[in-house]
Scaffold this active site. Structure first.
Site, mmCIF file in Angstrom:
data_model
loop_
_atom_site.group_PDB
_atom_site.id
_atom_site.type_symbol
_atom_site.label_atom_id
_atom_site.label_comp_id
_atom_site.label_asym_id
_atom_site.label_seq_id
_atom_site.Cartn_x
_atom_site.Cartn_y
_atom_site.Cartn_z
ATOM 1 N N SER A 11 1.830 -8.184 5.565
ATOM 2 C CA SER A 11 0.543 -8.818 5.281
ATOM 3 C C SER A 11 -0.264 -8.042 4.234
ATOM 4 C CB SER A 11 -0.263 -8.979 6.570
ATOM 5 O OG SER A 11 -0.407 -7.749 7.236
ATOM 6 N N ARG A 33 13.752 -8.654 4.060
ATOM 7 C CA ARG A 33 14.556 -9.816 4.457
ATOM 8 C C ARG A 33 14.697 -10.777 3.286
ATOM 9 N NH1 ARG A 33 11.665 -12.596 8.148
ATOM 10 N NH2 ARG A 33 9.831 -11.276 7.932
ATOM 11 N N GLY A 136 -9.690 1.677 2.498
ATOM 12 C CA GLY A 136 -10.997 1.057 2.652
ATOM 13 C C GLY A 136 -10.920 -0.051 3.676
ATOM 14 N N ALA A 140 -6.195 -7.756 5.611
ATOM 15 C CA ALA A 140 -5.348 -8.407 4.614
ATOM 16 C C ALA A 140 -5.684 -9.874 4.407
ATOM 17 C CB ALA A 140 -3.875 -8.246 5.011
ATOM 18 N N LYS A 191 -8.556 5.916 11.755
ATOM 19 C CA LYS A 191 -9.363 4.780 12.225
ATOM 20 C C LYS A 191 -8.526 3.803 13.039
ATOM 21 C CE LYS A 191 -7.614 1.771 9.094
ATOM 22 N NZ LYS A 191 -7.087 0.406 9.285
ATOM 23 N N ASP A 244 -13.943 1.504 6.505
ATOM 24 C CA ASP A 244 -12.659 1.108 7.075
ATOM 25 C C ASP A 244 -12.713 1.126 8.600
ATOM 26 O OD1 ASP A 244 -10.037 0.284 7.024
ATOM 27 O OD2 ASP A 244 -9.217 2.175 6.328
ATOM 28 N N THR A 248 -12.081 -2.216 10.953
ATOM 29 C CA THR A 248 -10.908 -2.223 11.826
ATOM 30 C C THR A 248 -11.297 -2.314 13.298
ATOM 31 O OG1 THR A 248 -9.738 -0.892 10.197
ATOM 32 C CG2 THR A 248 -8.769 -0.985 12.375
ATOM 33 N N VAL A 279 2.766 -4.690 12.551
ATOM 34 C CA VAL A 279 2.823 -3.289 12.942
ATOM 35 C C VAL A 279 1.403 -2.765 13.124
ATOM 36 C CG1 VAL A 279 3.499 -0.958 12.245
ATOM 37 C CG2 VAL A 279 4.986 -2.914 11.716
#
Length: 334
Positions: A11, A33, A136, A140, A191, A244, A248, A279
Site C-alpha cells: 500500500s 507477485r 511523516g 497510504a 510510533k 506521524d 498513526t 504488515v
C-alpha cells in the site's frame, strides 16, 4: 522525464509511486507477485492493497528487479522492514550505482537492532550521502487518493535531500528536507509500537484520556531513545515525530492501531496475522526497539509492555493497568 524505481508494491510503496507519478516522473514498481504486477499493468489498479483507485498511466509494474532498476535515477525501497536484508541480497547486482536509495520503511531489524538506513548501507556499500528516508504522516490510502499531506525527506547530504524533495513534490504532497536521518527513522519505527498500545486501549473500550496519555508518554519515550542515539530533539516535535505519531494513533486506516484494537478485543497475534495481507510493522519491531533501548539504557515502558503482549506474556488489559500503576518517581516530563 525522470525514471524512479519503487521496490515494493504494497500500500505505501504504491501510494508513493502515485506521488512520484503525479510529480512528473516515470515510475517502475517491482512486485513480489507476478500476478499483481500484471494486474497493475492491465487494469491500472492495485486491487490487493488500494482497491478502487486508478493508478496513473506513468506507473508500470514488473516482477523482474533488473527491469525495474534499469535506467532509474533514484531507487525507493518499500518492502517490509524485516525482509529488507534478504531482498537487498537478491538485488545487489541490479541496483544502479551512484543513485539515491530512499527508504520508506519504518522498522528496526530483529537480531541486529539496526535502522533501515544502516541495513541499506551494509548491504549496498552506499555512503550516507546516497541514503535517504521519507517519513511523516503517511497513511497510504489518503495520499494515493490525492488528499493533502506533508512529509520529511531526510538525508545527511543537503543536496541529495533537495533533489529528492523535487522528485516527490506533487500538487498534493509537500516534502520538507531534514538532515536528521536517525530521528526520522526512529520516529517512524517507534510510533508503530505506540499505535499498537493506543489500539489496545480502544479495543478495551477506554476513552480519550487513555489514548491521549499513551500518545503523550509514547512521544516522550521516542524522544528519549532518539536523543540517546544522536538524533536532534526538535525532530520529534515535527512531521516525522509528533505528526506521524498522531496520524498513526488516531486513524482507523492505521494498520498498527487496527492490529492493537483487535488485540484489545481478545484476538491473538496469530489470528490477526492470518486474516490480513497488510504488515503491521510494530508487531515485530517492538522487540527490536525494546532491545535497542536496553542497549542504550533508555527507559521505554510502553514499548516493553507492548512487546510482552505480542509475546503472549501479558494481556492488553494487564498491560495498560501495569503502565498506570508504575512508580512515578522518575517520570518528570509530562
Amino acid at each position: 522525464m525522470t525514471k524512479v524505481a519503487v521496490f515494493g508494491a504494497g500500500s505505501w510503496g504504491t501510494a508513493f509511486a502515485v506521488v512520484l507519478a503525479n510529480a512528473g516522473n516515470q515510475v517502475s514498481v517491482w512486485g513480489r507477485r507476478e500476478a499483481l504486477c500484471d494486474a497493475i499493468n492491465s487494469r491500472h489498479e492495485n486491487a490487493d492493497y488500494l482497491p478502487g483507485l486508478r493508478l496513473p498511466d506513468a506507473i508500470s509494474a514488473t516482477h523482474d528487479p533488473a527491469a525495474a532498476a534499469d535506467g532509474a535515477e533514484a531507487v525507493v525501497l518499500a518492502v517490509p522492514s524485516q525482509s529488507l536484508r534478504a531482498n537487498l541480497a537478491d538485488w545487489a547486482g541490479v541496483l544502479p550505482n551512484a543513485v539515491p536509495l530512499v527508504s520508506l520503511m519504518k522498522g528496526v531489524e530483529l537480531g541486529t537492532t539496526k535502522r533501515m538506513s544502516e541495513v541499506i548501507a551494509e548491504l549496498t556499500g552506499a555512503g550516507p550521502e546516497r541514503i535517504a528516508v521519507v517519513s511523516g504522516p503517511n497513511l497510504a490510502r489518503e495520499i494515493a487518493e490525492g488528499q493533502p499531506a506533508a512529509s520529511v525527506v531526510a538525508c545527511t547530504d543537503e543536496g541529495t535531500a533537495a533533489r529528492l524533495q523535487k522528485l516527490c513534490h506533487s500538487p498534493t504532497f509537500r516534502p520538507y528536507t531534514n538532515n536528521d536521518v536517525i530521528g526520522c527513522e526512529l520516529g517512524g519505527a517507534c510510533k508503530n509500537v505506540i499505535a499498537l498500545a493506543v489500539g489496545m486501549a480502544i479495543g478495551l473500550g477506554f476513552g480519550d484520556n487513555a489514548r491521549a496519555s499513551v500518545i503523550t508518554r509514547g512521544l516522550a519515550e521516542i524522544a528519549r531513545l532518539g536523543t540517546a542515539l544522536g538524533a536532534e530533539e526538535h525532530t520529534f516535535s515535527g512531521l516525522a515525530g509528533l505528526g506521524d505519531l498522531v496520524a498513526t494513533c488516531s486513524s482507523p486506516l492505521s494498520r498498527n492501531r487496527t492490529f492493537g484494537e483487535k488485540l484489545g478485543q481478545g484476538m491473538s497475534v496469530a489470528e490477526i496475522l492470518g486474516g490480513t495481507r497488510q504488515v503491521a510493522e510494530g508487531v515485530k519491531s517492538c522487540a527490536s526497539i525494546s532491545e535497542l533501548a536496553h542497549h542504550h539504557d533508555v527507559e521505554m515502558p510502553i514499548a516493553e509492555h507492548v512487546t510482552k503482549v505480542v509475546a503472549g506474556e501479558l494481556t492488553p488489559k494487564d498491560m495498560l493497568f501495569s503502565l498506570v500503576s508504575r512508580s512515578a518517581k522518575s517520570e518528570r516530563w509530562g
